[in-house]
Design a protein around this motif. Structure first.
Motif, PDB file in Angstrom:
ATOM      1  N   GLY A 169      46.268  45.985  36.576  1.00 39.96           N
ATOM      2  CA  GLY A 169      45.516  47.012  37.288  1.00 39.96           C
ATOM      3  C   GLY A 169      44.035  46.660  37.345  1.00 39.96           C
ATOM      4  N   ARG A 170      43.530  46.068  36.260  1.00 39.09           N
ATOM      5  CA  ARG A 170      42.112  45.669  36.233  1.00 39.09           C
ATOM      6  C   ARG A 170      41.866  44.508  37.204  1.00 39.09           C
ATOM      7  N   ILE A 171      42.839  43.591  37.240  1.00 34.79           N
ATOM      8  CA  ILE A 171      42.733  42.470  38.190  1.00 34.79           C
ATOM      9  C   ILE A 171      42.733  43.034  39.615  1.00 34.79           C
ATOM     10  N   PHE A 172      43.652  43.974  39.846  1.00 37.24           N
ATOM     11  CA  PHE A 172      43.777  44.649  41.142  1.00 37.24           C
ATOM     12  C   PHE A 172      42.454  45.345  41.501  1.00 37.24           C
ATOM     13  N   ARG A 173      41.883  46.080  40.542  1.00 33.46           N
ATOM     14  CA  ARG A 173      40.633  46.776  40.816  1.00 33.46           C
ATOM     15  C   ARG A 173      39.508  45.786  41.124  1.00 33.46           C
TER      16      ARG A 173
END
Ligand SMILES: [Zn+2]
Length: 366
Positions: free
Chosen positions: A171-175
């Motif tokens: 999710g952090r990579i996505f963000r």
């Protein structure tokens, strides 16, 4: 953090164990009994759990050391039965830095899996198949499948963490990738919605399987996603406003020789809780924090002089300072009130309650 103990420290980053971690060993004992494993079997499962959590610690250090490389400090690493968290002191400034920090964790687990693989080729090339692993029951020889299990668990950790649902690493990579195009605030909003959707899905799966562990993880994910959204929201408010937007120009002046009764009466009106203290030449010589006023009330000493209670530690702030700088200063130095000065002139005050109320108000109207 409450309920944790320090177990080790590396590169200035303490690793803390949450008390609930002990539950894992109860679980090992329960599974051991259930499968009639005997002491030896339980010891193997117990060591596998410990080895797995060592891998989790390495995963978290992957995040923490990459963050350190970009100048972001890590407060600590906390281990609980549902995993580890490296608590960074702030978010990295550039999205690409967040991308690297997030990716470093799962990469560590992939690295461990790759590094362990040659061992099983040497030790037991013919015994290991995926089906022996999945049958980790009483018939499996725990010693034989220890390393293969660890490999599978590390691959599992890497894959689970790469799911693009906030606050998982994926999710952090996505963000981080979204941030490049739409800015951190909207990117976090999108990643949070996806993350909470995933958490709800996972909770349903957990309910269907009757698996308490899955439900616990889904709850953790759901609330962490919400917390991150609030954090980013507050950060946005703090950087969008400066001291001049919210300071008070009217405030009660307390003099060092005044009795504490004056501050007590004023604070009971409910608006001002902390005060600047002046000498007879009208210069600020210290501050009276809210706690000191409460102390005077408790000690039933309204006639004692303010000078006996004041703290000489304070600093002037500028109307152009961002609220982010001010909040950090208040938290770090313990200030509850700060005088505002511009071109040698005292303009007013900014206190902790005023700042908190302002943040609350802004959050409600957004
Ligand atoms: Zn991670």
């Amino acid at each position: 953090m409450k309920g944790t103990i320090n177990i080790l420290q590396y590169s200035g980053i303490p690793v803390r164990l949450h008390w609930s971690f002990g539950l894992i060993f109860l679980w090992v004992f329960y599974v051991g009994q259930h499968w009639n494993m005997g002491i030896e079997g339980m010891l193997w499962i117990g060591s596998l759990v410990i080895a797995l959590f060592l891998c989790v610690i390495l995963h978290e250090f992957g995040h923490a050391l990459t963050a350190k490389h970009f100048g972001v400090k890590t407060k600590d690493i906390i281990l609980s039965p549902i995993g580890g968290v490296a608590r960074l002191e702030s978010l990295p400034q550039k999205p690409i830095q967040e991308f690297y920090i997030a990716a470093a964790g799962p990469l560590v687990n992939l690295g461990i899996a790759v590094a362990l693989y040659p061992i099983i080729l040497i030790v037991s090339p013919s015994h290991w198949t995926l089906s022996t692993l999945l049958k980790l029951g009483p018939e499996a020889n725990p010693a034989l499948i220890f390393i293969p299990s660890l490999i599978v668990l590390n691959l599992g950790l890497a894959l689970f963490n790469l799911v693009p649902a906030f606050p998982l690493d994926g999710g952090r990579i996505f963000r981080a990738l979204l941030s490049i195009r739409m800015g951190k605030f909207r990117a976090t909003k999108t990643a949070t919605i996806v993350g909470q959707g995933f958490a709800i899905l996972l909770a349903l799966v957990g309910l269907y399987l009757g698996n308490f562990f899955t439900i616990a993880i889904s709850l953790f994910l759901y609330f962490s996603a919400r917390q991150e959204m609030q954090y980013v929201q507050v950060q946005k408010i703090l950087t969008s406003f400066t001291v001049k937007d919210i300071y008070r120009s009217h405030f009660k002046k307390i003099y060092a020789q005044d009795p504490m009764q004056l501050a007590i009466t004023e604070s009971q009106k409910g608006v001002e809780r902390s005060f600047l203290v002046f000498n007879l030449a009208d210069e600020i010589i210290g501050v009276l924090h809210e706690e000191f006023v409460l102390e005077a009330i408790k000690e039933k000493a309204p006639e004692r002089l303010t000078i006996d209670y004041l703290s000489p530690k304070f600093e002037y702030i500028d109307p152009a300072d961002s609220l982010k700088t001010i909040l950090e200063k208040m938290q770090k130095e313990g200030y509850s009130i700060l005088p505002i000065r511009s071109e040698g002139k005292l303009l007013g005050v900014l206190d902790r309650n005023g700042l908190y109320n302002f943040i609350e108000l802004q959050r409600k109207i957004r």
